[in-house]
Design a protein around this motif. Structure first.
Motif, short mmCIF file in Angstrom:
data_model
loop_
_atom_site.label_atom_id
_atom_site.label_comp_id
_atom_site.label_asym_id
_atom_site.label_seq_id
_atom_site.Cartn_x
_atom_site.Cartn_y
_atom_site.Cartn_z
N ALA A 151 -0.20 -19.80 36.73
CA ALA A 151 -0.32 -19.73 35.32
C ALA A 151 0.25 -20.62 34.50
N GLU A 152 0.98 -21.91 35.05
CA GLU A 152 1.70 -22.83 34.71
C GLU A 152 -0.09 -24.27 33.82
N ASP A 153 -0.92 -23.71 35.17
CA ASP A 153 -2.01 -24.20 34.68
C ASP A 153 -3.33 -23.73 34.07
N GLY A 154 -3.48 -22.52 34.06
CA GLY A 154 -4.43 -21.42 33.15
C GLY A 154 -3.73 -21.98 31.70
N TYR A 155 -4.43 -21.08 31.08
CA TYR A 155 -5.06 -20.47 29.46
C TYR A 155 -3.48 -20.62 28.94
N ARG A 156 -2.96 -21.71 27.81
CA ARG A 156 -1.87 -20.83 27.28
C ARG A 156 -1.95 -19.81 26.09
N GLY A 157 -2.94 -20.03 25.73
CA GLY A 157 -3.52 -19.35 24.39
C GLY A 157 -5.21 -18.38 24.58
N ILE A 158 -5.65 -18.00 23.97
CA ILE A 158 -6.72 -17.25 23.65
C ILE A 158 -7.10 -16.80 22.10
N LEU A 159 -7.90 -17.94 21.32
CA LEU A 159 -8.66 -17.39 20.31
C LEU A 159 -9.46 -16.02 19.97
N ILE A 160 -9.51 -15.67 18.78
CA ILE A 160 -10.45 -14.65 19.12
C ILE A 160 -10.86 -14.66 18.18
N SER A 161 -12.50 -15.01 17.67
CA SER A 161 -13.06 -15.38 16.73
C SER A 161 -13.63 -14.73 15.16
N GLY A 162 -14.06 -15.25 14.01
CA GLY A 162 -15.14 -13.82 13.51
C GLY A 162 -16.20 -14.31 13.85
N SER A 163 -16.42 -13.21 13.04
CA SER A 163 -18.44 -12.81 13.33
C SER A 163 -18.48 -11.63 12.16
N ALA A 164 -20.37 -12.01 11.94
CA ALA A 164 -20.91 -10.94 10.67
C ALA A 164 -20.87 -9.73 10.92
N HIS A 165 -20.10 -9.23 12.39
CA HIS A 165 -20.17 -8.00 13.39
C HIS A 165 -19.15 -7.27 12.84
N THR A 166 -19.49 -6.02 12.87
CA THR A 166 -18.59 -5.17 13.27
C THR A 166 -17.76 -4.66 14.32
N ALA A 167 -16.63 -4.85 14.03
CA ALA A 167 -15.26 -4.61 14.81
C ALA A 167 -15.47 -3.51 15.82
N HIS A 168 -15.40 -1.83 14.42
CA HIS A 168 -15.68 -0.82 14.70
C HIS A 168 -16.52 -0.17 15.28
N GLU A 169 -17.90 -1.00 15.43
CA GLU A 169 -19.19 -0.46 15.77
C GLU A 169 -19.26 -0.49 16.98
N ASP A 170 -19.74 0.72 17.82
CA ASP A 170 -19.87 1.54 19.54
C ASP A 170 -21.41 0.60 19.61
N VAL A 171 -20.76 -0.79 20.22
CA VAL A 171 -21.81 -1.30 21.03
C VAL A 171 -21.54 -2.19 22.73
N PRO A 172 -22.76 -1.82 22.95
CA PRO A 172 -21.90 -2.28 24.56
C PRO A 172 -21.08 -3.45 24.31
N TRP A 173 -21.60 -4.99 24.06
CA TRP A 173 -20.78 -6.41 23.99
C TRP A 173 -19.07 -5.96 23.18
N ILE A 174 -18.84 -5.45 22.85
CA ILE A 174 -18.04 -5.19 20.98
C ILE A 174 -17.08 -3.81 21.82
N ASN A 175 -17.67 -3.04 23.19
CA ASN A 175 -16.92 -2.65 23.68
C ASN A 175 -15.71 -2.89 25.04
N LYS A 176 -16.96 -4.02 25.32
CA LYS A 176 -16.15 -4.39 26.57
C LYS A 176 -15.16 -5.22 26.20
N LEU A 177 -15.33 -6.24 25.34
CA LEU A 177 -14.07 -6.64 23.91
C LEU A 177 -13.27 -6.42 24.28
N VAL A 178 -13.07 -5.02 23.20
CA VAL A 178 -11.98 -4.36 23.02
C VAL A 178 -10.75 -3.74 24.71
N ALA A 179 -11.73 -3.95 25.43
CA ALA A 179 -11.46 -3.40 27.19
C ALA A 179 -10.82 -4.30 27.66
N TRP A 180 -11.45 -5.49 27.04
CA TRP A 180 -11.19 -6.81 27.88
C TRP A 180 -9.76 -7.74 27.70
#
Length: 296
Positions: free
Chosen positions: A72-101
């Motif tokens: 854990a000490e050698d791992g990521y301290r933080g994860i930032l998630i960027s902005g996008s022109a896409h729609t966060a509530h859209e039902d598409v595979p890559w967004i659904n995968k991101l939400v689940a992750w």
């Protein structure tokens, strides 16, 4: 940078890139990895604390950081998630995968701080039980004053009622996920930022930060709110400059995504002073465990 600074072990950060900048922005400022790295450098305490920022294309490559190898000490301290022109509530595979992750990481890797920016703010809300949808009040574009809650004032270390942040969004979060607290709002957007604290009985810093490094979280006051923060999000864009916003407005006017009134309002507001590398940028660093100079 001094010898002392270069001898520090860099903080390891990841950026989930949820879009590619439009050509005119990319030509001038690079990828979102470049843009976020610049924002972090400029808001970095004394611009001296070492860090690494790894980028992951979650749209086309659908790649994600490996969080399960190494200590854990050698791992990521933080994860930032960027902005996008896409729609966060859209039902598409890559967004659904991101939400689940995101939901899984929040549950199984609580030692890692999650930081959501605009689309990333909306994705975190959706992943953890909030609601994200199209805003019937329309766009917020350019520098906008965010009315802070008392918690927001504490987070950003200010006594000001409002702080200005660059905006570029049509979707918004309408209800907080369970356990989250509100940082601020505008007349158009009720949830302009949110925060999730670690439980009171959780070990400070979740065992991630070396107690030997006096420049990071162990030096923060025991009562410092951000040393006890697991997730923080803002609807605005602390990483955006006037030039970036100007180019996006031009592109969206040309494509018809923004009407004349929105374009005029955005251009009128985009050059105002804002707190992307000030109050907001320094708050992000404190969430990551790096103390900053007292804000004025």
């Amino acid at each position: 940078m001094s010898t002392e600074n270069t001898s520090r072990k860099p903080i390891k950060l990841a950026l989930l890139m949820c879009d590619t900048p439009i050509p005119s922005v990319r030509e001038q400022f690079g990828t979102y990895l470049d843009i976020f790295r610049t924002q972090l450098q400029l808001s970095n305490p004394n611009q001296s604390f070492p860090f690494t920022l790894d980028g992951f294309d979650v749209v086309d490559a659908q790649e994600y950081p490996d969080l399960d190898s190494g200590s854990a000490e050698d791992g990521y301290r933080g994860i930032l998630i960027s902005g996008s022109a896409h729609t966060a509530h859209e039902d598409v595979p890559w967004i659904n995968k991101l939400v689940a992750w995101v939901a899984e990481v929040a549950r199984t890797h609580s030692e890692i701080r999650l930081i959501g920016i605009c689309f990333g703010h909306q994705i975190i809300a959706r992943a953890l039980g909030g609601v994200c949808e199209r805003n019937p009040a329309g766009w917020e574009v350019g520098v906008t004053d965010i009315q802070l809650t008392d918690l927001g004032k504490e987070v950003f270390r200010t006594q000001e009622t409002n702080i200005p942040i660059q905006q570029m969004h049509l979707d918004h979060v309408t209800s907080l996920p369970p356990g989250f607290e509100l940082l601020g709002s505008t007349a158009k957007c009720p949830v302009h930022g949110m925060l999730l604290k670690y439980p009171e009985d959780a070990p400070r810093y979740a065992g991630l930060i070396s107690q030997e490094d006096k420049n990071i979280a162990p030096s923060l006051p025991k009562t410092d709110l951000l040393s006890r923060t697991h997730i923080i999000t803002v609807q605005g864009h602390p990483e955006f400059t006037t030039s970036i916003v100007s180019r996006i407005i031009d592109a969206r006017e040309a494509s018809g995504r923004m009407n004349e009134a929105v374009v005029a309002e955005g251009r009128a507001n985009m050059a105002r002073s804002h707190e992307g590398i000030g109050l907001v940028g320094r708050a992000i660093w404190r969430v990551l465990g790096v103390e900053t100079e007292p804000d004025k």
